[in-house]
Design a protein around this motif. Structure first.
Motif, PDB file in Angstrom:
ATOM      1  N   LEU A 177       2.346   1.874  -3.435  1.00  0.00           N
ATOM      2  CA  LEU A 177       1.368   2.439  -4.371  1.00  0.00           C
ATOM      3  C   LEU A 177       1.136   3.926  -4.131  1.00  0.00           C
ATOM      4  CD1 LEU A 177      -1.298  -0.432  -4.472  1.00  0.00           C
ATOM      5  CD2 LEU A 177       0.239   0.254  -6.317  1.00  0.00           C
ATOM      6  N   SER A 178       1.222   4.350  -2.878  1.00  0.00           N
ATOM      7  CA  SER A 178       0.982   5.759  -2.547  1.00  0.00           C
ATOM      8  C   SER A 178       2.265   6.589  -2.542  1.00  0.00           C
ATOM      9  CB  SER A 178       0.292   5.873  -1.180  1.00  0.00           C
ATOM     10  OG  SER A 178       1.108   5.308  -0.159  1.00  0.00           O
ATOM     11  N   GLY A 179       3.403   5.942  -2.896  1.00  0.00           N
ATOM     12  CA  GLY A 179       4.665   6.669  -2.971  1.00  0.00           C
ATOM     13  C   GLY A 179       5.330   6.935  -1.641  1.00  0.00           C
ATOM     14  N   GLU A 180       4.867   6.251  -0.574  1.00  0.00           N
ATOM     15  CA  GLU A 180       5.478   6.437   0.746  1.00  0.00           C
ATOM     16  C   GLU A 180       6.700   5.534   0.893  1.00  0.00           C
ATOM     17  OE1 GLU A 180       2.379   7.001   4.098  1.00  0.00           O
ATOM     18  OE2 GLU A 180       1.404   5.684   2.645  1.00  0.00           O
ATOM     19  N   LYS A 227       0.834  -1.205   0.000  1.00  0.00           N
ATOM     20  CA  LYS A 227       0.000   0.000   0.000  1.00  0.00           C
ATOM     21  C   LYS A 227       0.868   1.255   0.000  1.00  0.00           C
ATOM     22  CE  LYS A 227      -4.053  -1.950   2.340  1.00  0.00           C
ATOM     23  NZ  LYS A 227      -4.887  -1.905   3.576  1.00  0.00           N
ATOM     24  N   ARG A 228       1.943   1.219   0.791  1.00  0.00           N
ATOM     25  CA  ARG A 228       2.829   2.385   0.862  1.00  0.00           C
ATOM     26  C   ARG A 228       3.540   2.611  -0.481  1.00  0.00           C
ATOM     27  NH1 ARG A 228       3.729   4.231   6.095  1.00  0.00           N
ATOM     28  NH2 ARG A 228       5.818   5.050   5.645  1.00  0.00           N
TER      29      ARG A 228
END
Length: 669
Positions: free
Chosen positions: A194-197, A191-192
């Motif tokens: 995908l969100s660029g985190e 998830k991170r």
């Protein structure tokens, strides 16, 4: 070293360890592996013991962790949350046992064994059965108030269960370990990404970072869990042993690890350590060792503490899954499907008891995402039999001399142009006659789970291909004694052994034969589905993509791989040559099997069979194996040390079988 050199080294070690403590406990972003930290700390403790005149109350050897973050309210621990002395070898555990018995003046001591979970230590405080305060360990004396965040962890009881058999204490302080499971950790990082985190380095850092969020909503979304394992202050209830306390914890509603074991002597301790070590990689959360505790509380009190650790407990650690090393070069390997894989050549380092010199970098996107360069200092991981991989780069160690890496435009083996198909992360050599692909396909064909040709290893395959003795897998069945005897290190006996192994492989099960062909995206499981659906190789070779898509678990990509493989005339000719050489595929006979349609779940350790053997036995009788508990499971087979799956199965009312009952079912299905 002389006294002045020792003083200088002690100061260096203290400075380094203070900084690494800050990175680990405060920032949740360590720069070195746990194993390297342990070595630095042990070196400091040895030097301080040899030169006691340089002892300091502020030394990292006298502290646990670091000070709380300023954003959280400080909390004083009623009883200090000390850390444990580490043992790395069996001899140190034996010495611990001798020391305990000598100090107590007894001939034998009972110990409680627990797994050492790689998470964040916390303390939970209950007043008259109500949860009132939760804190981190901090420096062992002062922690951080994270009560609101801990309330979001569903496995922490907000009020104690009231069992009529046991009282509720006036004040109860419980120590535990908050962690995130391996599966949940992977999902969180996906998830991170995908969100660029930025990604978490490991589950421990993910768990610690989640617990210590200023916004409890973030903590609530991280799927954290906890195991409780030790008392702090306990008022209003009197207990004699630690094992008794753990039983009370369960009755009060706390989550206690299922691998806890009461050991009557040091031999049982060693046996349980070996048991946990061997199943380490099957446990769904990270553990880095076991904890050995003297069982009786009066013995614990008599033994007391020394420096930063109790005398009555010891952490017996596993060999590290992660280590720190340097990437000395990056090379590119070509696999049996033509895939180009970048591989890091490492400065040799011991990981999980094995010397690691190479680690996969997967593909160029992964290199770019992790920002990997030649010369980088990196964390390398090796769990179980998994190929070692570079987990992350320690960018703070960069000197400016590191070199960037780019994937080649031509195959490093045959020199032909490589392509990167749209939507794929991997470049491929399109030359089907590439020697690397030929070697890879032969090695796969002969592997144990495929045709199982004993003795046909990588070195021998290299000779056979390089000297043009064989050009594809079908040539194996046309080898003569003279062909093999001409190779290096192949005497008469080894030559005959190889010919015998090739002959013995001529009656493969259909599923194994499909797997041996090396069809892209087709592993053992899909091979089994194809064997079940088509019954013989001729039908499978004519299968259409549309019909393949009607088989559960087969999607467009797999279906396309299968039909493309059998459309290739060279592949069809290879299969025909194999069959013409006398290979007789064993097909399953038609007819209903005794356990058709049933699903089994295995949990715990079986004595008579391994998990793999049990799976094969039920599948041979028509049943399937499940990996998780659900109402679709017909039978749950309980082995020793069965864990939470057993409890969940009982909650759902599933049929439970002991191992003996399961074995009787196999004999009379």
């Amino acid at each position: 070293m002389d006294k002045e050199q020792a003083k200088k080294r002690i100061e260096e070690l203290r400075k380094d360890l203070d900084y690494h403590n800050y990175r680990y406990y405060v920032l949740d972003n360590p720069l070195i592996s746990d194993a390297e930290y342990d070595r630095l700390l042990r070196e400091l403790m040895d030097l301080e013991e040899a030169y006691p005149e340089f002892l300091s109350p502020n030394s990292p050897s006298r502290r646990v962790g670091a000070k709380p973050l300023e954003e959280f309210t400080a909390v004083a621990h009623t009883i200090p949350m000390l850390s444990l002395q580490n043992a790395m070898a069996p001899g140190e555990v034996v010495e611990f046992d001798k020391r305990v018995k000598k100090l107590l003046g007894v001939e034998n001591v009972d110990y409680v064994m627990e797994v050492k979970i790689d998470g964040l230590a916390v303390e939970l405080v209950y007043l008259n059965g109500e949860f009132t305060l939760g804190s981190t360990r901090g420096d062992g004396f002062m922690g951080e108030d994270i009560t609101q965040n801990l309330r979001t962890i569903k496995s922490i009881p907000m009020r104690l269960l009231r069992d009529h058999d046991i009282p509720i204490p006036d004040r109860l302080e419980v120590r535990g370990e908050v962690y995130i499971g391996k599966k949940e950790f992977q999902e969180l990082n996906e998830k991170r990404a995908l969100s660029g985190e930025p990604l978490f380095a490991n589950p421990r850092n993910a768990g610690a970072g989640s617990v210590r969020q200023l916004d409890p909503k973030i903590t609530a979304g991280r799927k954290l869990n906890i195991f409780c394992y030790a008392p702090g202050e306990l008022v209003g209830v009197s207990l004699i042993t630690h094992f008794h306390f753990l039983e009370y914890l369960r009755k009060w509603g706390f989550r206690v690890n299922p691998f806890v074991k009461l050991c009557r002597n040091i031999e049982e301790v060693m046996a349980h350590y070996a048991y946990i070590r061997d199943m380490r990689d099957t446990i769904p959360y990270e553990i880095d060792g076991t904890v050995i505790k003297v069982n009786r509380f009066d013995y614990q009190a008599a033994l007391g503490t020394v420096s930063r650790s109790p005398r009555w407990a010891l952490a017996f650690k596993f060999e590290a899954h992660e280590e720190t090393t340097i990437i000395e070069d990056i090379v590119v390997q070509v696999g049996r499907t033509g895939a180009l894989t970048p591989v890091a050549l490492l400065r040799p380092v011991m990981v999980s008891g094995v010397e690691v010199k190479r680690a996969t970098l997967h593909n160029e996107d992964e290199i770019r995402r992790k920002d990997i360069m030649v010369g980088d200092t990196v964390i390398v991981s090796r769990a179980g039999d998994v190929i070692p991989e570079v987990v992350r780069v320690i960018k703070e160690q960069r000197t400016g001399k590191e070199l960037s890496f780019a994937m080649p435009e031509t195959c490093p083996v045959c020199g032909e142009k490589v392509v990167r198909p749209p939507g794929e992360a991997i470049r491929r050599c399109v030359n089907i006659n590439c020697p690397a692909q030929i070697k890879g396909s032969i090695e796969h064909f002969a592997s144990k789970r495929a045709m199982d040709i004993d003795g046909l290893g990588e070195k021998l395959v290299e000779q056979l291909v390089d000297k043009s003795v064989i050009r594809d897998v079908s040539d194996l069945y046309y080898l003569s004694k003279n062909d093999i005897a001409s190779l290096e290190r192949m005497a008469d006996k080894s030559t005959q052994n190889l010919l015998n192994a090739i002959a013995a492989s001529k009656k493969p099960a259909f599923q194994r034969f499909i797997y041996a062909l090396g069809i892209r995206n087709v592993g053992e499981h899909i091979s089994g589905l194809l064997a079940e659906r088509y019954g013989n190789i001729e039908k499978l070779m004519e299968a259409s993509e549309g019909v393949l898509l009607t088989i559960p678990e087969i999607g467009p990509e797999v279906a396309n791989s299968i039909t493309a493989f059998f459309r290739d005339e060279k592949n069809r000719e290879t299969i025909e040559r194999i069959l013409a050489a006398g290979v007789e595929i064993e097909y399953k006979k038609e007819g209903r099997k005794p356990l058709d349609g049933l699903t089994f779940l295995f949990t715990g350790t079986l004595k008579a069979l391994t998990r793999e053997e049990a799976r094969k036995r039920v599948e041979a009788l028509g049943a399937k194996q499940a990996s998780s508990v659900s109402k679709k499971v017909n039978f749950v087979v309980l082995g020793e040390e069965a864990g939470s799956k057993a409890d969940r199965a009982r909650e759902l009312g599933l049929k439970i079988l002991s191992e003996d009952e399961f074995l009787r079912m196999l004999q009379n299905p």
